[in-house]
Design a protein around this motif. Structure first.
Motif, PDB file in Angstrom:
ATOM      1  N   ILE A 205       0.823  -1.212   0.000  1.00  0.00           N
ATOM      2  CA  ILE A 205       0.000   0.000   0.000  1.00  0.00           C
ATOM      3  C   ILE A 205       0.856   1.262   0.000  1.00  0.00           C
ATOM      4  O   ILE A 205       0.451   2.301  -0.532  1.00  0.00           O
TER       5      ILE A 205
ATOM      6  N   VAL B 273      -9.354   1.720  -3.471  1.00  0.00           N
ATOM      7  CA  VAL B 273      -8.122   0.999  -3.175  1.00  0.00           C
ATOM      8  C   VAL B 273      -8.489  -0.396  -2.665  1.00  0.00           C
ATOM      9  O   VAL B 273      -9.268  -0.528  -1.716  1.00  0.00           O
TER      10      VAL B 273
ATOM     11  N   HIS C  69      -7.008  -3.887  -1.190  1.00  0.00           N
ATOM     12  CA  HIS C  69      -5.863  -4.553  -0.585  1.00  0.00           C
ATOM     13  C   HIS C  69      -6.099  -6.053  -0.576  1.00  0.00           C
ATOM     14  O   HIS C  69      -7.080  -6.537  -0.007  1.00  0.00           O
TER      15      HIS C  69
ATOM     16  N   MET D 146      -3.454   1.471   5.417  1.00  0.00           N
ATOM     17  CA  MET D 146      -4.791   1.451   4.831  1.00  0.00           C
ATOM     18  C   MET D 146      -5.538   2.749   5.122  1.00  0.00           C
ATOM     19  O   MET D 146      -6.205   3.315   4.236  1.00  0.00           O
TER      20      MET D 146
ATOM     21  N   ALA E  98      -6.905   5.394   2.345  1.00  0.00           N
ATOM     22  CA  ALA E  98      -8.297   5.840   2.278  1.00  0.00           C
ATOM     23  C   ALA E  98      -8.381   7.354   2.281  1.00  0.00           C
ATOM     24  O   ALA E  98      -9.182   7.960   1.544  1.00  0.00           O
TER      25      ALA E  98
ATOM     26  N   MET F 257     -11.585   2.106   0.700  1.00  0.00           N
ATOM     27  CA  MET F 257     -10.419   1.244   0.917  1.00  0.00           C
ATOM     28  C   MET F 257     -10.937  -0.073   1.469  1.00  0.00           C
ATOM     29  O   MET F 257     -11.480  -0.130   2.572  1.00  0.00           O
TER      30      MET F 257
END
Length: 986
Positions: free
Chosen positions: A819, A858, A860, A901, A905, A934
């Motif tokens: 990230i 995003v 992950h 994270m 975001a 996110m």
């Protein structure tokens, strides 16, 4: 000196009891790992939490298991764990009863109390476990269980105190420890090997320590696995015999002292001469790429320095050495027994390792939690492992009695006399040739045919055979020097034996330091060709806008109108070896096999195994079969790991230790280390990975790919990227360590065109960028020492290229999530999205300009089971401890995946101009459907096999990953994301 001529027997009972205890403890550990994955009430709980006293006792664990949905499976696991624990308690008490010199009344009372309390706890836990099958938990049993657990630990304290206060116990314990330490010191070579293999195979822990057990599970999944099992078994028996022989030779002088032979300079002179000749021959026949003369010089210098110092000492103060110092009969037999026990212990580790490998699969298969796989082979294998663990000491004792006389010293068979420390028989020439020739031949085969022999032997077979070969060679040399008086330089230091192992370690340390500046692990080619220019961010943006129109959807807004919206995915694929490759490739294939999903991703940032998965999706495009793990079906086999381990123990070790690099039979054009062989194996298994990665052509559902590594020299993140990675010039300075060498401060300031703390290798090296296959490029991001070495990454030395070198390791060292790179490139990318949306809103009625709002999401991809319940300890910290707590805790929290994270975001959260309700409603519609901008796609926590952190997976582990993918696609974040991409978000 030894006064009796009777050989000591093998302690069979002690070995059987120890194997039983270890097997039960391993079983309990594996069952506990399964129990703690049963998720309920928003958390998990391990079984040990209900076996500890009141301050740490967790009564609510029973509620967690009853609400998990896996109560019936947990029920049987708890019952099995409890019975194993009761058996362990009984064995320990029985052992104390037999070992204590006196059974005093306090000891008897404490032992009986402990046994009674343990039986009562077993009954309470057993009844409570039976209730779990019906999905319930009893508050009465929870409370009584806590009381009885506390009473149990109090009884353990009382028993321990009574034992310690028993007359003579402390003194006897000290004597036993000292005797064992002295014996193991003499047998230290065997002890180190046994300890190493025991730690790798027996410790019930996750990630890296789960790799060897998962390899062993592959033996029971197909007939092909039997070949690897056979090679591993034969290799283990071979190494055990090597340890047995070495132990007997090391015991020789302690049991039967004799006049030491005169010291000799011959081996100290022959070895460097032979090495120099061999290096010269290799240089002439194969070229300079196969000889590192600096390392050769170090290796040659060490023995010559020993000789020179010895000559100087002899001339200045001649001194003779008589007999070796004799030891007591007890110590002599301790050394003898220690050698025999270590050899048997190696076999026990092999069988106990199988118990660890098969316990969890059998428990899951019998519970029906791994569908589609037959349980019979695993059950039979577990039974055989237990039988071998319990019977091996008996079998070994019988063999020793028959093959090596344990009474009076033998007078007949030469081999029998050779293996009896009391005889001190010189070894015949044929035996010496065998001892030296076999390990050299085995290592030569592994080094000359690294792509053929290790895959044939398998991971464990390769490891055992190569390690055993080195142990046999070192053992031979150790015994050789043991039978000769030490050189004068050692006698001047008052040493009675030549410190051969110490000298070897010193030489290895010196050569290891010298290789830090060599090109032993260079990832380059002097014939590197010019590469395609990477895309600029503007080019990538325009290309994505043109190809991702299938992702447009019309969403309603509060005023009754509609607006066109397009989600833009930014993917971060975390590290985790082959399990991360499977998860990232499987997830991207799942939403990239059709329409919008195949073009929704702008770019993907990968780390370690995540980079390998991204490379597979790039070369294959969307999914090609119904199996989401189809892309990794070949590279998840054990061949690549076997090749890497074989290269580590043969080719790379020889090259690093001597400076001479072994060529491949049939291809001696260039030196290849174990990482190059591993990537070549992947390319052979998956031909699409053999194509060049030095291209700006973006294809596949992963968009433009970014592989993250860590530069060991500077600590900066180094990336192999298909797109230039710009950052806005905000007046900051790029860290000097991440810029090219020799730049001034003002020149470093100009580097604000590159993301801070990050090295874009393609931009830095330009046309000097080494030509990399997809397999090799992805592996640069996945260099996790020591299985794979760090990569010496540079272009060729010529008039055009400077030869700037980077030492690249696993990207997970700097950011395990992938990230961080997305966060660092967020300012220009988020700004571009914002400007685009402003233009759309300003020209809503103009068909000549883009009319679709872009919403970044995003994603992950985390291959580890999702952490369901996390709380921070917010209690005040002592002022005295505050500095330590802040130094240790704050830095850790600020660099966790969760923190990254949150940053991601926030970085991609501003996509609309302030106060524009139309845009805000569109963002709320898309982001609200997923819950956030996110999102993490990770396996759910449930009872299953944890995939190891390594480079091969059993089909059992893959089936767990497959089930997790299907479950996530049906009802998890992956399913929501697919629904969004399919336009089902209305």
């Amino acid at each position: 000196m030894v006064t009796t001529r009777t050989a000591p027997p093998l302690p069979v009972v002690a070995l059987v009891v120890s194997a039983t205890l270890l097997g039960l403890v391993i079983t309990m550990g594996e069952l506990n790992r399964l129990i703690e994955t049963a998720h309920g009430l928003g958390r998990t709980a391990d079984f040990s939490s209900v076996l500890v006293p009141t301050p740490w006792h967790d009564q609510r664990a029973w509620l967690v298991w009853s609400e998990s949905g896996y109560g019936r499976a947990v029920q049987w696991w708890i019952l099995a764990h409890t019975m194993a624990g009761l058996t362990v308690a009984g064995i320990v008490v029985g052992a104390l009863w037999n070992l204590l010199p006196v059974i005093s009344r306090p000891v008897r009372r404490a032992a009986l109390t402990f046994v009674a309390v343990k039986v009562l706890e077993t009954l309470i836990v057993g009844v409570h476990a039976l209730l779990l099958g019906g999905g319930s938990a009893s508050p009465v049993l929870m409370g009584s269980g806590e009381l009885i657990a506390t009473a149990k630990w109090l009884s353990i304290v009382a028993l321990s105190t009574a034992v310690v206060l028993t007359p003579g116990v402390v003194r006897l314990t000290q004597q036993w420890v000292l005797r064992a330490a002295r014996a193991l010191w003499v047998q230290r070579l065997s002890a180190v090997l046994v300890l190493l293999l025991g730690g790798l195979g027996l410790v019930p822990a996750r990630d890296i320590l789960d790799q060897l057990p998962d390899v062993q599970r592959q033996w029971f999944e197909s007939w092909a696995g039997l070949g690897h099992a056979s090679a591993a078994t034969i290799g283990t028996i071979f190494v055990a015999f090597v340890l047995f022989t070495h132990g007997r030779f090391r015991s020789e002088l302690a049991v039967q002292p004799y006049s030491t032979r005169a010291s000799t300079y011959r081996p100290w002179l022959v070895f460097p001469a032979a090495l120099l000749v061999l290096a010269a021959v290799v240089q002439i026949t194969l070229g300079s790429d196969f000889v590192e003369w600096a390392t050769v010089a170090i290796v040659v210098t060490v023995p010559l320095v020993v000789v020179a110092l010895s000559v100087a000492v002899r001339r200045s103060s001649p001194r003779s050495v008589g007999q070796k110092a004799a030891v007591s009969q007890r110590d002599a037999y301790d050394i003898w027994i220690a050698g025999d026990v270590l050899a048997v212990a190696l076999l026990l580790i092999a069988w106990l390792g199988l118990i660890r490998s098969l316990t969890a699969p059998v428990a899951l298969l019998l519970s029906g939690l791994i569908p589609g796989t037959g349980a019979l082979p695993f059950i039979v294998g577990l039974c055989i492992a237990w039988a071998l663990a319990l019977c091996t000491p008996l079998i070994c004792a019988a063999l020793i009695r028959r093959a090596v006389v344990t009474g009076e010293p033998p007078t007949g068979v030469a081999v029998t006399r050779l293996l009896d420390p009391r005889c001190h028989s010189p070894a015949p020439g044929w035996l010496l040739a065998f001892i030296v020739g076999v390990p050299i031949a085995l290592l030569a085969l592994a080094a000359l045919l690294p792509l053929d022999v290790p895959p044939l032997l398998g991971v464990i077979g390769t490891t055992i055979v190569t390690l055993g070969s080195w142990v046999l060679l070192i053992s031979f040399l150790t015994v050789h020097f043991q039978r000769h008086a030490p050189l004068p330089v050692f006698t001047a230091l008052r040493l009675r034996e030549t410190p051969f192992l110490t000298i070897v370690v010193i030489a290895l340390v010196m050569t290891a330091y010298s290789t830090t500046t060599s090109d032993l692990h260079r990832v380059s080619s002097d014939a590197a060709r010019a590469v395609d220019e990477p895309l600029t961010l503007s080019q990538l943006w325009d290309q994505w806008l043109e190809t991702s129109s299938d992702c447009d959807r019309i969403v309603p807004i509060p005023d009754g109108g509609t607006v066109s919206v397009r989600p833009m995915l930014l993917v971060a694929a975390s590290g985790g070896g082959i399990r991360a490759a499977e998860w990232s490739a499987g997830v991207i294939s799942a939403f990239g096999d059709h329409g919008c999903g195949s073009s929704a991703v702008l770019l993907s940032s990968g780390v370690s195994g995540g980079s390998v998965g991204l490379a597979l999706t790039h070369t294959h495009g969307g999914a090609s079969s119904d199996d989401p793990l189809a892309l990794t079906s070949t590279i998840s086999r054990s061949d690549a790991l076997a090749v890497a381990l074989g290269g580590l123990a043969s080719r790379d070790f020889v090259a690093g230790a001597t400076g001479i690099r072994v060529p491949l039979i049939g291809d001696n054009s260039t030196w290849r280390d174990r990482a190059a062989l591993m990537s070549e194996t992947w390319s052979t298994q998956e031909p699409a990975l053999s194509g060049t990665s030095n291209t700006g052509h973006v294809m596949g559902p992963g968009g433009a790919l970014i592989f993250n590594a860590t530069d060991a020299r500077t600590g900066c993140r180094a990336v192999l990227s298909q797109v230039e990675l710009p950052a806005p010039n905000i007046g900051g300075m790029v860290p000097a360590s991440c810029g090219p060498a020799g730049l001034t401060d003002s020149e470093h300031g100009a580097l604000a065109q590159s993301a801070p703390s990050m090295i874009d290798l393609a931009t830095r090296l330009g046309t000097c960028m080494p030509d990399q296959s997809w397999a090799s490029a992805a592996l640069v991001s996945a260099r996790f020492p020591w299985i794979t070495p760090t990569a010496q990454f540079r272009g060729p030395h010529n008039d055009t290229c400077s030869g700037e070198t980077f030492q690249l390791g696993d990207g997970g060292y700097s950011d395990p999530s992938g990230i961080a790179t997305l966060v660092e490139i967020a300012p220009p990318l988020a700004s571009r999205v914002l400007q685009h949306n402003i233009a759309v809103l300003a020209n809503a009625a103009d068909n000549e300009v883009p009319n679709t709002l872009i919403i970044p999401i995003v994603v992950h991809l985390d291959d580890s089971p999702v952490a369901e319940f996390t709380t921070l300890d917010s209690r005040p910290t002592s002022e005295v401890l505050a500095p330590l707590v802040l130094l240790q805790g704050a830095g850790t929290v600020q660099n966790t995946t969760t923190t990254w994270m949150n940053r991601a975001a926030y970085s991609y959260g501003v996509t609309c101009p302030t106060g524009i309700a139309q845009c805000d409603a569109a963002v709320e519609h898309v982001v609200g459907f997923l819950g956030a901008n996110m999102v993490t796609i990770a396996p759910d926590t449930r009872p299953t096999l944890r995939s190891p952190l390594g480079w091969t997976l059993s089909e059992l582990s893959r089936s767990s990953t497959r089930a997790a993918l299907h479950e996530n696609a049906d009802s998890g974040t992956l399913g929501s994301l697919k629904a969004l991409l399919d336009g089902e978000d209305d």
